[in-house]
Design an enzyme around this catalytic site. Structure first.
Site, mmCIF file in Angstrom:
data_model
loop_
_atom_site.group_PDB
_atom_site.id
_atom_site.type_symbol
_atom_site.label_atom_id
_atom_site.label_comp_id
_atom_site.label_asym_id
_atom_site.label_seq_id
_atom_site.Cartn_x
_atom_site.Cartn_y
_atom_site.Cartn_z
ATOM 1 N NE ARG A 173 -3.162 2.603 2.680
ATOM 2 C CZ ARG A 173 -3.084 3.429 3.715
ATOM 3 N NH1 ARG A 173 -2.539 3.030 4.847
ATOM 4 N NH2 ARG A 173 -3.570 4.641 3.641
ATOM 5 C CG HIS B 202 -1.015 8.925 3.420
ATOM 6 N ND1 HIS B 202 -1.160 7.569 3.650
ATOM 7 C CD2 HIS B 202 -0.614 9.458 4.596
ATOM 8 C CE1 HIS B 202 -0.846 7.295 4.913
ATOM 9 N NE2 HIS B 202 -0.506 8.431 5.510
ATOM 10 C CD GLU C 219 -4.716 7.641 9.947
ATOM 11 O OE1 GLU C 219 -4.226 8.718 10.330
ATOM 12 O OE2 GLU C 219 -4.342 6.550 10.385
ATOM 13 C CG ASN D 232 -4.787 3.399 8.868
ATOM 14 O OD1 ASN D 232 -4.873 2.392 8.153
ATOM 15 N ND2 ASN D 232 -4.409 4.579 8.401
ATOM 16 C CE1 TYR E 140 0.550 2.787 13.502
ATOM 17 C CE2 TYR E 140 -1.423 3.938 12.768
ATOM 18 C CZ TYR E 140 -0.195 3.369 12.489
ATOM 19 O OH TYR E 140 0.280 3.362 11.209
ATOM 20 C CD GLU F 152 -1.333 4.024 8.126
ATOM 21 O OE1 GLU F 152 -1.034 4.459 9.263
ATOM 22 O OE2 GLU F 152 -1.548 4.752 7.150
HETATM 23 C C1 FCB Z 1 -1.007 7.273 10.696
HETATM 24 C C2 FCB Z 1 -0.617 7.781 9.332
HETATM 25 C C3 FCB Z 1 0.720 7.265 8.844
HETATM 26 C C4 FCB Z 1 1.740 7.193 9.942
HETATM 27 C C5 FCB Z 1 1.174 6.499 11.159
HETATM 28 C C6 FCB Z 1 2.159 6.354 12.293
HETATM 29 O O1 FCB Z 1 -1.909 8.162 11.278
HETATM 30 O O2 FCB Z 1 -1.600 7.420 8.387
HETATM 31 O O3 FCB Z 1 1.126 8.072 7.772
HETATM 32 O O4 FCB Z 1 2.207 8.450 10.236
HETATM 33 O O5 FCB Z 1 0.035 7.172 11.614
#
Ligand code: FCB
Length: 457
Positions: free
Chosen positions: A81, A125, A170, A297, A299, A357
């Site tokens: 991607r 992006h 995002e 995405n 985290y 992500e």
């Molecule tokens: C996300 C972004 C990516 C990267 C990660 C850590 O929000 O999409 O570009 O910066 O965080």
């Protein structure tokens, strides 16, 4: 670290990939006719990015893409991607098309296909052409028209070989970090501008989806969100109401209109008419153009409590139920990943889900004898893959997973001070070294990879 049993049984055909974004890796900011983007302007503005870092050179991927595709192959990736830089294709944001930009991506995609790696292209992006920001940026709905024109140019040229398209990455970040907190380009600080930007972005997504569908009838098209799994800090009614507002702000504001429900009425009332832009009768139909998958995405998760003083949402972020954090300061909370994927599939007709992500920054040491030992990152991946597997067991239609990131890169306002890569990049020499986590991930993909091209790999 061995691949644990809990992640050794992903369904056949599950897609294993890695992700990047144009401004974070390409460099060559002034080359071959590329125009200025908001991230060029922002990163060159003193005080905006740690150490004054910019993406001028980044990982020099623009010149080293052949090496990088070979590394992807070494990592056993089934898919890659990446994002296309709008300002390489339409340098002024609207109008003239830059042939050299199209050629760059054409070559990259051909190399990926030759390596048996499926290209997944993101059209946006975060790197809006600066002339469009000067004309009002995302709060100006004409920007959505410009985006559809750009999507048309790219998909006409590359639609014969790219079959997986992502409109936006995002939009929450583009709108709220770019126009409200000002941490990201273009660095504005108005909540109303940010809300207007969300509408512009969603319109852009809808319009581009329709264009892509026309130009590439066999395409699979989706949007990538960073939905947040929100937990109330306590079980009190006030904290639960705060969590619902945070969910409205981070999730429902995007998901509801995307899936045909219009903007959530509680959030419209909370924001009020001074903040909410005019919504034309056809807008909601445009935004709800059917898609083929949702990109997620993930985290970390959010833990919130009620705080009436903290306008406009009346929410304060509280401590996470864990002390474990990555170098971003983000709590490591794999359970939230399971809960989020299950929730999305339960509450919305998303179709297939892809994790577009997931990954972690840790302060890696430079390679020693060609080796980068990063056990914390491997542990993060292993636990999150187990959490993703648990979501599938609980019914989430998850079909693929992209690690963030293929290689260390320009981490936005943190510049080069945060490393997320499966591959270590020495920015002085541009030398790449596959980290231990990358070798481990190659084992994950290698073990479950379903061969294409008659199994020639
Ligand atoms: C996300 C972004 C990516 C990267 C990660 C850590 O929000 O999409 O570009 O910066 O965080």
């Amino acid at each position: 670290m061995q691949v644990p049993e809990s992640i050794s049984n992903f369904p056949a055909g599950f897609l294993w990939g890695a992700a990047t974004a144009a401004y974070q890796i390409e460099g060559a900011a002034g080359e071959d006719g590329r125009g200025e983007s908001i991230w060029d302007r922002f990163s060159h503005t003193p005080g905006k990015v740690v150490n004054g870092d910019t993406g001028d050179v980044a990982c020099d991927h623009y010149h080293r893409w052949r090496t990088d595709v070979a590394l992807m192959k070494a990592l056993n990736l089934g898919a890659y991607r990446f994002s296309i830089a709008w300002s390489r294709i339409v340098p002024d944001g609207r109008g003239g098309v830059n042939e050299a930009g199209l050629t760059f991506y054409e070559r990259l995609v051909d190399a990926l296909l030759a390596a048996g790696i499926t290209p997944w292209a993101t059209l946006y992006h975060w790197d809006l052409p600066q002339p469009l920001e000067d004309a009002g940026g995302w709060p100006n709905r004409a920007t959505a028209d410009a985006f559809a024109e750009y999507a048309n140019v790219v998909s006409r040229r590359l639609g014969d070989r790219i079959k997986h398209w992502i409109t936006l990455n995002e939009p929450w970040c583009s709108a709220f970090l770019g126009y409200w907190t000002g941490e990201h380009a273009p660095g504005r600080t108005s909540f109303a501008d940010a809300i207007h930007a969300t509408h512009g972005l969603l319109l852009a997504h809808g319009q581009a989806t329709t264009v892509l569908r026309q130009n590439v009838p066999d395409a699979r098209i989706g949007i990538v969100l960073n939905p947040s799994q929100v937990y109330p800090a306590t079980d009190s009614e006030l904290d639960r109401a705060a969590a619902y507002r945070q969910d409205g702000f981070a999730n429902r504001w995007f998901l509801d209109p995307l899936y045909g429900r219009g903007y959530p009425t509680d959030m419209l009332a909370l924001y009020g008419p001074n903040v909410v832009p005019e919504i034309l009768p056809t807008d909601l139909e445009v935004i709800a153009a059917p898609t083929d998958f949702l990109g997620v995405n993930y985290y970390s998760s959010s833990f919130v409590r009620d705080d009436p003083q903290n306008r406009p949402l009346g929410v304060r972020h509280g401590p996470a139920p864990t002390d474990e954090k990555t170098a971003m300061g983000w709590a490591v909370y794999p359970q939230g990943f399971t809960d989020l994927l299950v929730r999305l599939a339960r509450d919305y007709p998303t179709g297939p889900l892809y994790v577009t992500e997931n990954g972690a920054a840790y302060p890696d040491e430079a390679p020693i004898n060609g080796r980068v030992a990063d056990p914390l990152r491997t542990s993060y991946y292993a636990r999150h893959l187990a959490a993703a597997r648990a979501a599938i067991d609980a019914g989430a239609p998850l079909q693929g997973y992209f690690a963030w990131s293929l290689m260390d890169n320009f981490e936005w306002a943190f510049g080069y001070t945060r490393r997320f890569g499966l591959i270590y990049v020495d920015y002085a020499t541009q030398e790449r070294t596959i980290k231990d986590s990358g070798k481990w991930y190659a084992g994950v993909g290698g073990r479950f990879f379903t061969p294409r091209n008659g199994g020639s790999r």
